[in-house]
Design a protein around this motif. Structure first.
Motif, PDB file in Angstrom:
ATOM      1  N   HIS A  34       0.837  -1.192   0.000  1.00  0.00           N
ATOM      2  CA  HIS A  34       0.000   0.000   0.000  1.00  0.00           C
ATOM      3  C   HIS A  34       0.878   1.250   0.000  1.00  0.00           C
ATOM      4  O   HIS A  34       2.017   1.225   0.474  1.00  0.00           O
ATOM      5  N   THR A  35       0.326   2.342  -0.533  1.00  0.00           N
ATOM      6  CA  THR A  35       0.967   3.649  -0.451  1.00  0.00           C
ATOM      7  C   THR A  35      -0.035   4.638   0.137  1.00  0.00           C
ATOM      8  O   THR A  35      -1.195   4.286   0.408  1.00  0.00           O
ATOM      9  N   ALA A  36       0.401   5.891   0.281  1.00  0.00           N
ATOM     10  CA  ALA A  36      -0.480   6.920   0.840  1.00  0.00           C
ATOM     11  C   ALA A  36      -1.724   7.117  -0.019  1.00  0.00           C
ATOM     12  O   ALA A  36      -2.795   7.481   0.491  1.00  0.00           O
ATOM     13  N   ALA A  37      -1.626   6.870  -1.326  1.00  0.00           N
ATOM     14  CA  ALA A  37      -2.782   7.017  -2.210  1.00  0.00           C
ATOM     15  C   ALA A  37      -3.862   5.984  -1.915  1.00  0.00           C
ATOM     16  O   ALA A  37      -5.024   6.146  -2.312  1.00  0.00           O
ATOM     17  N   ASP A  38      -3.502   4.898  -1.197  1.00  0.00           N
ATOM     18  CA  ASP A  38      -4.445   3.822  -0.886  1.00  0.00           C
ATOM     19  C   ASP A  38      -5.089   3.983   0.489  1.00  0.00           C
ATOM     20  O   ASP A  38      -5.664   3.027   1.015  1.00  0.00           O
ATOM     21  N   ARG A  39      -4.992   5.171   1.071  1.00  0.00           N
ATOM     22  CA  ARG A  39      -5.483   5.355   2.431  1.00  0.00           C
ATOM     23  C   ARG A  39      -6.952   4.938   2.573  1.00  0.00           C
ATOM     24  O   ARG A  39      -7.341   4.286   3.529  1.00  0.00           O
ATOM     25  N   TYR A  40      -7.779   5.317   1.592  1.00  0.00           N
ATOM     26  CA  TYR A  40      -9.202   4.961   1.674  1.00  0.00           C
ATOM     27  C   TYR A  40      -9.379   3.447   1.723  1.00  0.00           C
ATOM     28  O   TYR A  40     -10.239   2.919   2.436  1.00  0.00           O
ATOM     29  N   SER A  41      -8.575   2.721   0.943  1.00  0.00           N
ATOM     30  CA  SER A  41      -8.685   1.266   0.883  1.00  0.00           C
ATOM     31  C   SER A  41      -8.330   0.643   2.228  1.00  0.00           C
ATOM     32  O   SER A  41      -8.994  -0.300   2.684  1.00  0.00           O
ATOM     33  N   ILE A  42      -7.312   1.170   2.869  1.00  0.00           N
ATOM     34  CA  ILE A  42      -6.902   0.664   4.177  1.00  0.00           C
ATOM     35  C   ILE A  42      -7.995   0.901   5.212  1.00  0.00           C
ATOM     36  O   ILE A  42      -8.356  -0.002   5.978  1.00  0.00           O
ATOM     37  N   VAL A  43      -8.543   2.122   5.223  1.00  0.00           N
ATOM     38  CA  VAL A  43      -9.616   2.441   6.182  1.00  0.00           C
ATOM     39  C   VAL A  43     -10.847   1.591   5.899  1.00  0.00           C
ATOM     40  O   VAL A  43     -11.496   1.078   6.820  1.00  0.00           O
ATOM     41  N   TYR A  44     -11.169   1.421   4.631  1.00  0.00           N
ATOM     42  CA  TYR A  44     -12.337   0.614   4.234  1.00  0.00           C
ATOM     43  C   TYR A  44     -12.201  -0.831   4.720  1.00  0.00           C
ATOM     44  O   TYR A  44     -13.125  -1.400   5.311  1.00  0.00           O
TER      45      TYR A  44
END
Length: 343
Positions: free
Chosen positions: A315-325
């Motif tokens: 993951h990168t910072a651009a994937d923050r929504y995916s991590i939270v989801y």
């Protein structure tokens, strides 16, 4: 510490208690439609103006009920003419019996049903969560359209994450958006309220989207949302005025979660249509092209469903929504398991 549970098994039980769309409302006139949810065949029809969702197979000889027709007292099986009442599913007529003959207690299972956002929704069991509440700004002179449903070989969460991902725009959507879409994703923060997520970001489409419509094809503001588990939205605000609303719903067709039916709703306001000169037909074609560019991507990812274990992918910072989801979804499954108990 949260006790370890079999997340896959809990999710299978949980999804039976979730509202999912199974048909477009506009398709439900005098037509009887097939539906499918989590491996269960369904029939969808309208009786006296009210949508009905019932089991898709006749309890007599298992024929597909969507081959039948609506009659005065409900839906008629195409094989032997048995008629089932819309609310209770009770069999009210068996033509092969003599008049006054006892029918007995025969039922066609029926399911909860509601209509919202241009679609008919149902749940296989008592809904655990309310129907997704989507934010649509009022008084904007909205025009809405509802896309043709499309079946995909991918997971519900995989498709939901794809819809929210703007880092893939320059690579997957160069055909629809053009070659100059900004690649860098600015930092953003995901906020959570209950089982709903929201975050805001900006991007630049590079001036070539929508045939270079100047007010719509450059820098735009995107307000993303997800109502768990799969109702994803984006509200677009254009710098020179005008708003667009897009919602995507992913209905799992099979119990193994490897096929979904995509439903979607598009809205544009009066400014987009009358000031910027992009009508609903043009915007619909544009969004349809974007969806079609995504299809080969989501159908060629492994695993087929987005993993809930964050350590199995990078993951990168651009994937923050995916991590939270994914974290929120795991928490939701644990909450359901605690409330519902063992099967």
């Amino acid at each position: 510490m949260t006790a370890a549970i079999d997340l896959a098994e809990v999710e299978r039980r949980f999804l039976r208690h979730v509202w999912f769309p199974v048909a477009r409302s506009e398709d439900l006139t005098d037509t009887v439609l097939p539906g499918r949810l989590l491996g269960v065949d369904l029939v969808v029809y309208r009786h006296e103006g009210t949508a009905v969702v019932a089991a898709g197979r006749c309890p007599h000889r298992g024929v597909a009920m969507w081959l039948g027709r609506t009659v005065a007292h409900g839906i008629e099986c195409p094989y032997h003419g048995w008629v089932f009442a819309p609310k209770t599913g009770e069999c009210v007529a068996v033509p092969s019996l003599p008049e006054g003959g006892a029918i007995g207690h025969i039922q066609l299972a029926t399911y909860p049903v509601t209509e919202a956002y241009g679609h008919v929704w149902t749940s296989l069991a008592e809904p655990y969560l309310p129907l997704p509440e989507l934010t649509i700004e009022p008084d904007a002179g909205w025009a809405f359209s509802h896309g043709v449903p499309h079946d995909l070989r991918c997971g519900m969460r995989q498709l939901t994450e794809n819809f929210r991902d703007i880092a893939h725009f320059p690579f997957v959507h160069s055909g629809s958006m053009g070659p100059n879409v900004r690649r860098v994703v600015d930092p953003y923060r995901v906020t959570r309220q209950g089982w709903s997520l929201e975050w805001e970001m900006t991007t630049d489409l590079g001036g070539t989207a929508l045939d270079g419509a100047a007010a719509l094809a450059n820098r735009i503001r995107l307000i993303h949302g997800v109502a768990l588990p799969m109702a994803a939205t984006v509200r677009t605000r254009f710098p020179d005025g005008g708003r667009r609303f897009l919602a995507q719903f992913a209905t799992p067709l099979d119990e193994d979660g490897e096929r979904v039916r995509l439903f979607w709703t598009l809205g544009i306001d009066r400014i987009v249509r009358e000031v910027h000169g992009v009508d609903m037909d043009r915007m619909w074609e544009y969004e349809q092209q974007i969806f079609e560019e995504d299809y080969p991507i989501v159908e060629n990812q492994l695993p087929v469903e987005a993993p809930l274990d964050l350590h199995t992918q990078q993951h990168t910072a651009a994937d923050r929504y995916s991590i939270v989801y994914r974290k929120a979804y795991v928490e939701l499954l644990h909450r359901f398991h605690a409330d519902a108990g063992a099967p």
